[in-house]
Design a protein around this motif. Sequence first.
Motif, PDB file in Angstrom:
ATOM      1  N   LEU A 118       0.810  -1.223   0.000  1.00 16.50           N
ATOM      2  CA  LEU A 118       0.000   0.000   0.000  1.00 16.50           C
ATOM      3  C   LEU A 118       0.840   1.269   0.000  1.00 16.50           C
ATOM      4  N   SER A 119       1.989   1.230   0.722  1.00 14.19           N
ATOM      5  CA  SER A 119       2.737   2.455   0.994  1.00 14.19           C
ATOM      6  C   SER A 119       3.110   3.257  -0.253  1.00 14.19           C
ATOM      7  N   PRO A 120       3.607   2.597  -1.358  1.00 13.69           N
ATOM      8  CA  PRO A 120       4.003   3.416  -2.514  1.00 13.69           C
ATOM      9  C   PRO A 120       2.856   4.183  -3.152  1.00 13.69           C
ATOM     10  N   PHE A 121       1.601   3.744  -2.930  1.00 17.44           N
ATOM     11  CA  PHE A 121       0.467   4.368  -3.596  1.00 17.44           C
ATOM     12  C   PHE A 121      -0.436   5.130  -2.633  1.00 17.44           C
ATOM     13  N   LEU A 122      -0.105   5.130  -1.307  1.00 16.68           N
ATOM     14  CA  LEU A 122      -1.023   5.698  -0.313  1.00 16.68           C
ATOM     15  C   LEU A 122      -1.247   7.183  -0.524  1.00 16.68           C
ATOM     16  N   ASP A 123      -0.171   7.951  -0.666  1.00 21.70           N
ATOM     17  CA  ASP A 123      -0.338   9.398  -0.734  1.00 21.70           C
ATOM     18  C   ASP A 123      -0.972   9.841  -2.048  1.00 21.70           C
ATOM     19  N   GLU A 124      -0.706   9.092  -3.132  1.00 22.16           N
ATOM     20  CA  GLU A 124      -1.406   9.391  -4.390  1.00 22.16           C
ATOM     21  C   GLU A 124      -2.901   9.149  -4.231  1.00 22.16           C
ATOM     22  N   ALA A 125      -3.244   7.996  -3.603  1.00 22.51           N
ATOM     23  CA  ALA A 125      -4.663   7.685  -3.395  1.00 22.51           C
ATOM     24  C   ALA A 125      -5.325   8.711  -2.481  1.00 22.51           C
ATOM     25  N   MET A 126      -4.612   9.152  -1.429  1.00 20.69           N
ATOM     26  CA  MET A 126      -5.161  10.175  -0.532  1.00 20.69           C
ATOM     27  C   MET A 126      -5.401  11.479  -1.282  1.00 20.69           C
ATOM     28  N   ALA A 127      -4.505  11.828  -2.215  1.00 18.39           N
ATOM     29  CA  ALA A 127      -4.663  13.078  -2.973  1.00 18.39           C
ATOM     30  C   ALA A 127      -5.888  13.044  -3.869  1.00 18.39           C
ATOM     31  N   ARG A 128      -6.324  11.835  -4.282  1.00 16.44           N
ATOM     32  CA  ARG A 128      -7.491  11.715  -5.149  1.00 16.44           C
ATOM     33  C   ARG A 128      -8.804  11.799  -4.380  1.00 16.44           C
ATOM     34  N   LEU A 129      -8.753  11.698  -3.062  1.00 19.98           N
ATOM     35  CA  LEU A 129      -9.973  11.822  -2.259  1.00 19.98           C
ATOM     36  C   LEU A 129     -10.441  13.272  -2.214  1.00 19.98           C
ATOM     37  N   GLY A 130     -11.733  13.463  -2.019  1.00 17.53           N
ATOM     38  CA  GLY A 130     -12.244  14.798  -1.769  1.00 17.53           C
ATOM     39  C   GLY A 130     -11.800  15.301  -0.405  1.00 17.53           C
ATOM     40  N   LYS A 131     -11.955  16.607  -0.178  1.00 17.05           N
ATOM     41  CA  LYS A 131     -11.486  17.224   1.066  1.00 17.05           C
ATOM     42  C   LYS A 131     -12.141  16.568   2.282  1.00 17.05           C
ATOM     43  N   GLU A 132     -13.468  16.357   2.249  1.00 19.90           N
ATOM     44  CA  GLU A 132     -14.159  15.802   3.404  1.00 19.90           C
ATOM     45  C   GLU A 132     -13.722  14.362   3.679  1.00 19.90           C
ATOM     46  N   ASP A 133     -13.594  13.553   2.625  1.00 20.48           N
ATOM     47  CA  ASP A 133     -13.171  12.168   2.813  1.00 20.48           C
ATOM     48  C   ASP A 133     -11.740  12.103   3.331  1.00 20.48           C
ATOM     49  N   ARG A 134     -10.853  12.951   2.788  1.00 22.51           N
ATOM     50  CA  ARG A 134      -9.460  12.936   3.235  1.00 22.51           C
ATOM     51  C   ARG A 134      -9.347  13.324   4.710  1.00 22.51           C
ATOM     52  N   GLU A 135     -10.127  14.342   5.145  1.00 21.27           N
ATOM     53  CA  GLU A 135     -10.112  14.737   6.549  1.00 21.27           C
ATOM     54  C   GLU A 135     -10.559  13.586   7.441  1.00 21.27           C
ATOM     55  N   ALA A 136     -11.583  12.849   7.018  1.00 20.34           N
ATOM     56  CA  ALA A 136     -12.108  11.749   7.824  1.00 20.34           C
ATOM     57  C   ALA A 136     -11.056  10.643   7.976  1.00 20.34           C
ATOM     58  N   VAL A 137     -10.346  10.287   6.881  1.00 23.73           N
ATOM     59  CA  VAL A 137      -9.335   9.230   6.952  1.00 23.73           C
ATOM     60  C   VAL A 137      -8.156   9.651   7.835  1.00 23.73           C
ATOM     61  N   ILE A 138      -7.716  10.888   7.700  1.00 28.62           N
ATOM     62  CA  ILE A 138      -6.573  11.355   8.497  1.00 28.62           C
ATOM     63  C   ILE A 138      -6.911  11.314   9.983  1.00 28.62           C
ATOM     64  N   LEU A 139      -8.094  11.821  10.337  1.00 26.15           N
ATOM     65  CA  LEU A 139      -8.473  11.841  11.746  1.00 26.15           C
ATOM     66  C   LEU A 139      -8.667  10.427  12.291  1.00 26.15           C
ATOM     67  N   ARG A 140      -9.325   9.538  11.504  1.00 24.82           N
ATOM     68  CA  ARG A 140      -9.687   8.211  12.019  1.00 24.82           C
ATOM     69  C   ARG A 140      -8.494   7.273  12.074  1.00 24.82           C
ATOM     70  N   PHE A 141      -7.624   7.274  11.054  1.00 23.57           N
ATOM     71  CA  PHE A 141      -6.578   6.266  10.971  1.00 23.57           C
ATOM     72  C   PHE A 141      -5.167   6.844  11.154  1.00 23.57           C
ATOM     73  N   PHE A 142      -4.866   8.019  10.577  1.00 20.98           N
ATOM     74  CA  PHE A 142      -3.541   8.602  10.774  1.00 20.98           C
ATOM     75  C   PHE A 142      -3.376   9.039  12.236  1.00 20.98           C
ATOM     76  N   LYS A 143      -4.421   9.708  12.774  1.00 21.07           N
ATOM     77  CA  LYS A 143      -4.359  10.189  14.165  1.00 21.07           C
ATOM     78  C   LYS A 143      -5.059   9.238  15.130  1.00 21.07           C
ATOM     79  N   GLU A 144      -5.703   8.176  14.607  1.00 14.54           N
ATOM     80  CA  GLU A 144      -6.344   7.127  15.415  1.00 14.54           C
ATOM     81  C   GLU A 144      -7.353   7.694  16.411  1.00 14.54           C
ATOM     82  N   LYS A 145      -8.179   8.625  15.949  1.00 15.09           N
ATOM     83  CA  LYS A 145      -9.228   9.169  16.798  1.00 15.09           C
ATOM     84  C   LYS A 145     -10.454   8.267  16.752  1.00 15.09           C
ATOM     85  N   LYS A 146     -11.242   8.273  17.820  1.00 15.05           N
ATOM     86  CA  LYS A 146     -12.483   7.521  17.847  1.00 15.05           C
ATOM     87  C   LYS A 146     -13.502   8.194  16.935  1.00 15.05           C
TER      88      LYS A 146
END
Length: 511
Positions: A118-146
């Motif tokens: 996944l790692s080589p393609f993660l940031d490209e895939a994140m860039a293709r997400l919309g702003k709202e979806d990208r914020e949700a993924v960063i908060l939920r999994f990058f920052k591991e928030k409930k």
Amino acid sequence: MPDESDMELLRNYTTHGTEAAFAGLVERHVGLVYSAALRQVGIAAHAEEITQAVFVILARKAAGLRPDSVLEAWLYETTRLASLNFLRGERRRQSREQEAYMHSNFLEHTDDSVWNQLSPFLDEAMARLGKEDREAVILRFFKEKKLAEVAEALSITEAAAQSRVHRALEKLRKNFAKHGVTSTTAAIGETIAANSIQAAPAGLASTISYAALSAKTTATALTATKTMTILQKAFATTATIAAAGAIIYAAHLNSQLRLLQAQNASLAGQIQRLQQQLSDANSQISSLNDQIASSDRNADELLRLRAEVTQLHRNESLPQAIATHPPKAPGPLVQIHLKTRFYSIPDGDLQSMGIAWTADSQGGQMGYLGEPQLKNILEAMRGASDITVLAEPEVVQSNGRETEMFEGTTTNPEEIFDATSYYSTNSSTFNMRFEAVVSQLSGDASQPTVQTIQITNQVTFAYGKTLVLEQPIPTGSWLPGMTNIPSGLQDLALFVTATPVDSAGNPIRPQ
């Protein structure tokens, strides 16, 4: 201060100049920024430089951030752009072989095989997400928030936050699949949460805080410092010449007159050179001011950089693939023999045959059969008068290639099976994406209406197993080609058996 939100800490810093508030922000998010930079540039020292630059930008732009901004998403996007600028400069100084070596050296330190994919393609895939979806993924999994914390940060309900996270993971899964990385949304979320944030080097947060807070003072004092240095040099030179001229005048007035005139001409040349240096310094200061002003106009630049990133990934996909996955010695050609069976069967018959069922997403159920159990069930079904064989299409397809097969006419196919299958020689498993469509009739037999039953799924099953799916046939329908309309409730039963074969069609059995 740990209980204060990101925006509250930013307001304390921008309004009151509270350096401790800014240091708290750095300590809170340095892991997110450092990990994103390291993932893209591959070298810890370069990642530290990029991390420091990102927080310098935050210190300069803190007052301009909107109150409803999600700081984690802003930092992630700024890190991506800073890393892109760094890589463009780095490529001008290094050969492609050196860059490939750095990338593979970084991957050697990652143990998780799923993360490696996944790692080589993660940031490209994140860039293709919309702003709202990208914020949700960063908060939920990058920052591991409930989920409750994600919902609060995004000002939405917890159910809406869960839906948004699921939608974003599905988009990431489809993007990874285009690169040949097949995984479930749950596995993608767990892998990102476990690997996306790495511990930043000790002391990096305090170093960044000092550098970022000093950056504004340094930029403000730059103009005054350069101007004062030039003027001091000019005044020092003038004072020295004047003092020397006074001494020489007192001792050798007549003999040194011509010498003073020559020195005066030299002094005029020095003054002219100093004026030129001052003009050059002013030009440099003006250029620096223009650069600072242009860095604030990120909207158009962001769009342009996104386009460049897309093109860059397209141009480098082949060398990256070669660097990440070196060519292997050619092995035997693997094909997949797909055998499918479509049956019309009375409701409840399969439940009585001992199949372990699980519900699928379309209101039906699915299970797996071993070879002996499949043989027994088929023999029991073959002699039943209320069970109808609708079709038994089969095909040999190339591994990983989409194949469509049907039985019926070309204008009105009755049974269609469209599948893409992958066979793993390491684990002896099949991963299959498929769609099965069966035409049926409803209404009066003299004026029937055509409708369809559709089953779509993505499944993984082991060598020697047969996938079986059951879907209810709507009441009042019957299938084309049947002489008698079935009585009672009927189910559509679909059996799928996959076998790896070589180029000659001989079965390949795992060792």
